[in-house]
Structure formats: C-alpha cells, structure tokens
Design a protein around this motif. Structure first.
Motif, PDB file in Angstrom:
ATOM      1  N   PHE A  25       0.829  -1.200   0.000  1.00  0.00           N
ATOM      2  CA  PHE A  25       0.000   0.000   0.000  1.00  0.00           C
ATOM      3  C   PHE A  25       0.873   1.262   0.000  1.00  0.00           C
ATOM      4  CE2 PHE A  25      -2.676   3.254   1.990  1.00  0.00           C
ATOM      5  CZ  PHE A  25      -3.848   3.122   1.254  1.00  0.00           C
ATOM      6  N   LEU A  26       1.896   1.289   0.863  1.00  0.00           N
ATOM      7  CA  LEU A  26       2.768   2.458   0.933  1.00  0.00           C
ATOM      8  C   LEU A  26       3.567   2.634  -0.355  1.00  0.00           C
ATOM      9  CD1 LEU A  26       4.084   2.079   4.601  1.00  0.00           C
ATOM     10  CD2 LEU A  26       2.525   3.825   3.742  1.00  0.00           C
ATOM     11  N   THR A  27       3.998   1.523  -0.949  1.00  0.00           N
ATOM     12  CA  THR A  27       4.717   1.599  -2.213  1.00  0.00           C
ATOM     13  C   THR A  27       3.837   2.182  -3.303  1.00  0.00           C
ATOM     14  OG1 THR A  27       6.080  -0.321  -1.597  1.00  0.00           O
ATOM     15  CG2 THR A  27       5.995   0.275  -3.929  1.00  0.00           C
ATOM     16  N   ALA A  28       2.554   1.781  -3.308  1.00  0.00           N
ATOM     17  CA  ALA A  28       1.615   2.321  -4.288  1.00  0.00           C
ATOM     18  C   ALA A  28       1.387   3.816  -4.072  1.00  0.00           C
ATOM     19  CB  ALA A  28       0.289   1.570  -4.211  1.00  0.00           C
ATOM     20  N   LEU A  29       1.509   4.268  -2.826  1.00  0.00           N
ATOM     21  CA  LEU A  29       1.358   5.692  -2.522  1.00  0.00           C
ATOM     22  C   LEU A  29       2.595   6.493  -2.892  1.00  0.00           C
ATOM     23  CD1 LEU A  29      -0.400   5.720   0.979  1.00  0.00           C
ATOM     24  CD2 LEU A  29      -1.425   6.185  -1.244  1.00  0.00           C
ATOM     25  N   GLY A  30       3.671   5.809  -3.207  1.00  0.00           N
ATOM     26  CA  GLY A  30       4.891   6.503  -3.580  1.00  0.00           C
ATOM     27  C   GLY A  30       5.897   6.644  -2.455  1.00  0.00           C
ATOM     28  N   ARG A  31       5.636   6.020  -1.318  1.00  0.00           N
ATOM     29  CA  ARG A  31       6.600   6.066  -0.224  1.00  0.00           C
ATOM     30  C   ARG A  31       7.654   4.982  -0.438  1.00  0.00           C
ATOM     31  NH1 ARG A  31       3.421   6.891   5.553  1.00  0.00           N
ATOM     32  NH2 ARG A  31       1.803   8.309   4.781  1.00  0.00           N
ATOM     33  N   LYS A  32       8.895   5.357  -0.272  1.00  0.00           N
ATOM     34  CA  LYS A  32       9.992   4.401  -0.355  1.00  0.00           C
ATOM     35  C   LYS A  32      10.029   3.622   0.954  1.00  0.00           C
ATOM     36  CE  LYS A  32      14.949   4.230  -1.386  1.00  0.00           C
ATOM     37  NZ  LYS A  32      16.168   5.064  -1.597  1.00  0.00           N
ATOM     38  N   THR A  33       9.590   2.376   0.903  1.00  0.00           N
ATOM     39  CA  THR A  33       9.338   1.607   2.119  1.00  0.00           C
ATOM     40  C   THR A  33      10.163   0.326   2.134  1.00  0.00           C
ATOM     41  OG1 THR A  33       7.064   2.432   2.118  1.00  0.00           O
ATOM     42  CG2 THR A  33       7.545   0.557   3.550  1.00  0.00           C
ATOM     43  N   VAL A  34      10.721   0.010   3.288  1.00  0.00           N
ATOM     44  CA  VAL A  34      11.434  -1.258   3.467  1.00  0.00           C
ATOM     45  C   VAL A  34      10.881  -1.962   4.700  1.00  0.00           C
ATOM     46  CG1 VAL A  34      13.556  -0.442   2.378  1.00  0.00           C
ATOM     47  CG2 VAL A  34      13.269  -0.207   4.840  1.00  0.00           C
ATOM     48  N   VAL A  35      10.891  -3.278   4.665  1.00  0.00           N
ATOM     49  CA  VAL A  35      10.421  -4.095   5.782  1.00  0.00           C
ATOM     50  C   VAL A  35      11.622  -4.712   6.475  1.00  0.00           C
ATOM     51  CG1 VAL A  35       8.925  -5.979   6.509  1.00  0.00           C
ATOM     52  CG2 VAL A  35       8.305  -4.605   4.519  1.00  0.00           C
ATOM     53  N   VAL A  36      11.629  -4.625   7.797  1.00  0.00           N
ATOM     54  CA  VAL A  36      12.715  -5.171   8.613  1.00  0.00           C
ATOM     55  C   VAL A  36      12.160  -6.326   9.433  1.00  0.00           C
ATOM     56  CG1 VAL A  36      14.410  -4.671  10.404  1.00  0.00           C
ATOM     57  CG2 VAL A  36      13.781  -2.886   8.749  1.00  0.00           C
ATOM     58  N   ASN A  37      12.679  -7.520   9.226  1.00  0.00           N
ATOM     59  CA  ASN A  37      12.218  -8.681   9.975  1.00  0.00           C
ATOM     60  C   ASN A  37      13.052  -8.863  11.238  1.00  0.00           C
ATOM     61  OD1 ASN A  37      10.920 -11.183  10.624  1.00  0.00           O
ATOM     62  ND2 ASN A  37      12.711 -12.245   9.800  1.00  0.00           N
ATOM     63  N   LEU A  38      12.410  -8.680  12.398  1.00  0.00           N
ATOM     64  CA  LEU A  38      13.073  -8.894  13.684  1.00  0.00           C
ATOM     65  C   LEU A  38      12.575 -10.157  14.364  1.00  0.00           C
ATOM     66  CD1 LEU A  38      13.188  -5.269  15.168  1.00  0.00           C
ATOM     67  CD2 LEU A  38      14.890  -6.465  13.771  1.00  0.00           C
ATOM     68  N   ASP A  39      11.878 -11.001  13.622  1.00  0.00           N
ATOM     69  CA  ASP A  39      11.336 -12.248  14.163  1.00  0.00           C
ATOM     70  C   ASP A  39      12.158 -13.420  13.651  1.00  0.00           C
ATOM     71  OD1 ASP A  39       9.912 -14.379  15.095  1.00  0.00           O
ATOM     72  OD2 ASP A  39       8.018 -13.866  14.106  1.00  0.00           O
ATOM     73  N   PRO A  40      13.039 -14.004  14.477  1.00  0.00           N
ATOM     74  CA  PRO A  40      13.879 -15.106  14.012  1.00  0.00           C
ATOM     75  C   PRO A  40      13.102 -16.391  13.748  1.00  0.00           C
ATOM     76  CG  PRO A  40      14.191 -14.739  16.365  1.00  0.00           C
ATOM     77  CD  PRO A  40      13.333 -13.617  15.872  1.00  0.00           C
ATOM     78  N   ALA A  41      11.824 -16.425  14.146  1.00  0.00           N
ATOM     79  CA  ALA A  41      11.003 -17.617  13.902  1.00  0.00           C
ATOM     80  C   ALA A  41      10.060 -17.432  12.716  1.00  0.00           C
ATOM     81  CB  ALA A  41      10.194 -17.957  15.156  1.00  0.00           C
ATOM     82  N   ASN A  42      10.226 -16.350  11.978  1.00  0.00           N
ATOM     83  CA  ASN A  42       9.339 -16.055  10.852  1.00  0.00           C
ATOM     84  C   ASN A  42       9.754 -16.889   9.647  1.00  0.00           C
ATOM     85  OD1 ASN A  42       7.616 -14.977   8.980  1.00  0.00           O
ATOM     86  ND2 ASN A  42       8.079 -12.847   9.450  1.00  0.00           N
ATOM     87  N   GLU A  43       9.016 -17.959   9.406  1.00  0.00           N
ATOM     88  CA  GLU A  43       9.360 -18.865   8.312  1.00  0.00           C
ATOM     89  C   GLU A  43       8.454 -18.674   7.101  1.00  0.00           C
ATOM     90  OE1 GLU A  43       9.085 -22.721  10.012  1.00  0.00           O
ATOM     91  OE2 GLU A  43      10.916 -22.529  11.218  1.00  0.00           O
ATOM     92  N   SER A  44       7.543 -17.731   7.168  1.00  0.00           N
ATOM     93  CA  SER A  44       6.578 -17.558   6.061  1.00  0.00           C
ATOM     94  C   SER A  44       6.520 -16.102   5.623  1.00  0.00           C
ATOM     95  CB  SER A  44       5.184 -18.033   6.496  1.00  0.00           C
ATOM     96  OG  SER A  44       4.750 -17.323   7.643  1.00  0.00           O
ATOM     97  N   MET A  45       7.691 -15.517   5.389  1.00  0.00           N
ATOM     98  CA  MET A  45       7.719 -14.127   4.945  1.00  0.00           C
ATOM     99  C   MET A  45       7.173 -14.029   3.521  1.00  0.00           C
ATOM    100  SD  MET A  45      11.227 -12.442   6.418  1.00  0.00           S
ATOM    101  CE  MET A  45      12.274 -13.810   5.904  1.00  0.00           C
ATOM    102  N   THR A  46       6.136 -13.225   3.355  1.00  0.00           N
ATOM    103  CA  THR A  46       5.529 -13.032   2.035  1.00  0.00           C
ATOM    104  C   THR A  46       5.955 -11.710   1.426  1.00  0.00           C
ATOM    105  OG1 THR A  46       3.559 -12.100   3.120  1.00  0.00           O
ATOM    106  CG2 THR A  46       3.527 -14.456   2.600  1.00  0.00           C
TER     107      THR A  46
END
Length: 330
Positions: A25-46
């Motif tokens: 959504f933010l990318t569509a709005l034109g915001r330069k956005t990055v996601v930071v994963n701080l969950d070491p158990a996150n095995e299903s990053m989409t």
C-alpha cells in the motif's frame, strides 16, 4: 528523519500479512518503504525483506547452542540483537530516506516483561527515528467478554511497558461475522465504552463472589487508565488500510513532516478522522451482527458517547465546519 512502525501482536494476529499488505500500500502511494524482519522464527515471509535478523542470529542456532526451547530461544535472540544493536543500525543506514516497517516476534512476554524491545526502540529514537507501535490483535476476541478483557489488559500492559506512540488494531475485522453475533455494537469495543455492561456478561458463568470482585477490579483498572482504544483493519480493503494509516501517521508524526509556515492546513487533515464513524462503517460494511443487548445498554452507550469522544485524542469531525474554517482562513 526516518519514520516507521513497530508491528507487534500475539501469534496469529496477522503481523506478517499486515507488513506485506502495508508495504504494498505504501509503495503504491509513492513512499519508499522497506520491511525489517526482527522475528527469528518467521518462516513464512511473504514480503521482500531488506533487513533480516536471521543474518545475525537464527532461532535454531540459539536453541541448539544453549539447549533452549522455542520461547527461551526467542528471548535469547532478541537480547542478542540488543547487545549487537550496532549491526541493526548499520543495516538500516543503508536505506536512506525510507519508511520502515519492523516485523516483530509474537511472544507477548517481550512486550510485557522483557525490556530488550523497549531498549532497542529507545536506541532507534536516539538516532532520530520517529516510530509508532502498531499492536495487532485478532478481532475474534470481541466475541467473548472474557477474551476481550484479556486483550484490554494485554494492550494496556504493552502501552505502559513500551512507552511510545501506540495504535491498537482489531485485525481480520472482515472475518468477525463468521464467528457469531457481538454482545454490543462494534463501536463499543473500539472505543472501550462503559465496561460495567461488559462486566455483566463476564459474570454470567461465575458463581463466586471472589471472581465477581476480581472482574470488577480488572474493569475498574482499565477504565482508570483510560488509555486503550482500537482501530479496525481488513488488510484486503484499501479503504480500511488508508484509515488506519492516517492514525499511524499522526502517531509517529509523519503527517506533520511537511508542516511549515503558511501550510497550516495540514492540521485540518490531522483532525479529519472520526473513529466512531469508522467503527460504525466497518460494522455495516462487513455485516457484523449484534445480539439483543441489555434493555438499558443502548441508552447508556448513547449517553456516554460525548464523554467517550472527549477522552479520545481525535474528536469527531464535521466536514462542513472544517470546510468553512478552511475557506475563512484563505
């Protein structure tokens, strides 16, 4: 001055799905956005992960090296990140002029007892990061009084522990109609109105005076703080995401970033939210049904409405009045 969201919530609340949807959504709005994963158990990053804690430490390595269980391993990983926070700052510095979404672990003890996440946030704030906490909880907790009270306590504890701008969110609101009828209208839950009527449902199956007094004390504690309220979210509905983003932008100050002399109209935009109207609209849009309430509950809710709005940070907004004020200022 980077802005961002610290996304937290119990397991199953939809944090990863939210991060993916908000990133799009933010990318569509034109915001330069990055996601930071701080969950070491996150095995299903989409989503496409710009910074990943697994490049520093993995949950499996921590569990194997120190003979820890999943929860103990998770706590160790976050404490290890705190001790090596320079690594995180270095990774973030590679993304200039970006809006950050931090996908955090789901273990609630990290936000109610352990101070590592709090300390990491404080260090980011010292680096001029402007952050707001987005606390997701499953909207299904509204279907039972005891579950909703537990969510209120969790939200209140997290708010007082992290001590940062906070937006509580009832996620998966579009699925709530599949779980039966609510005891009250949705706005009762989002604005956390008079808990005396929720207390009646809480005591329906209790027979001990001790439990009556305990339930009453819990409700009184929540009302005394008068901090907890909720926004609603259907991550697949762009109107719902836009309404939530407006609240987050006010919480972390993003909406005021362009406030300069002669551009005071941005303050009108900041005051353009009507939280109660949004709750009513969500109830209608997603077909949420309400049980027949106590005979005097609707009247009391209506009488309490003005007082509740007065306690909110965003007052009900009259578009006609705002328009006339804006024209007058011009």
């Amino acid at each position: 001055m980077p802005f961002g969201q610290i996304v937290i919530g119990p397991p199953g609340s939809g944090k990863t799905t939210y991060c993916n949807g908000m990133h799009q959504f933010l990318t569509a709005l034109g915001r330069k956005t990055v996601v930071v994963n701080l969950d070491p158990a996150n095995e299903s990053m989409t989503y496409e992960c710009a910074v990943n804690i697994e490049d520093l430490i993995t949950l499996d390595d921590a569990m194997e090296a120190y003979q820890l269980g999943p929860n103990g391993g998770m706590v160790y990983c976050i404490e290890y990140l705190e001790k090596n926070v320079e690594w995180l700052l270095d990774q973030l510095s590679k993304h200039d002029d970006c809006y950050f979404i931090f996908d955090c672990p789901g273990q609630v003890e990290l936000y109610t007892h352990n101070e590592s996440i709090k300390n990491i946030v404080r260090l980011l704030e010292k680096q001029n990061y402007r952050l707001a906490c987005v606390h997701l909880v499953d909207a299904s907790y509204c279907t039972e009084a005891s579950r909703f009270i537990s969510v209120l306590l969790l939200s209140l504890t997290t708010m007082t522990m992290l001590e940062m701008p906070h937006v509580n969110v009832l996620s998966k609101i579009d699925l709530l109609n599949q779980l039966g009828e609510l005891d009250f209208n949705l706005e009762y839950y989002t604005s956390v109105m008079d808990l005396e009527y929720l207390l009646r449902h809480l005591n329906e199956y209790e027979t001990s005076d001790k439990f009556f007094k305990l339930n009453s004390a819990i409700c009184e504690l929540i009302e005394d703080y008068s901090l907890v309220g909720f926004s609603t979210l259907c991550i697949n509905d762009k109107h719902s995401v836009a309404a939530l983003l407006k609240e987050i932008d006010k919480a972390n100050g993003y909406i005021f970033g362009a406030l300069t002399e002669g551009n005071e109209s941005i303050l009108l935009a900041a005051d353009s939210s009507d939280l109660l109207a949004e709750a009513r609209e969500a109830q209608t849009r997603y077909g949420l049904m309400t049980k027949s309430p106590d005979e005097d509950a609707p009247a009391v809710a209506n009488r309490k409405l003005d007082a509740v709005v007065g306690r909110l940070s965003i007052k009900e907004h009259d578009p006609d009045t705002a328009s006339s004020e804006q024209v007058g200022s011009e």
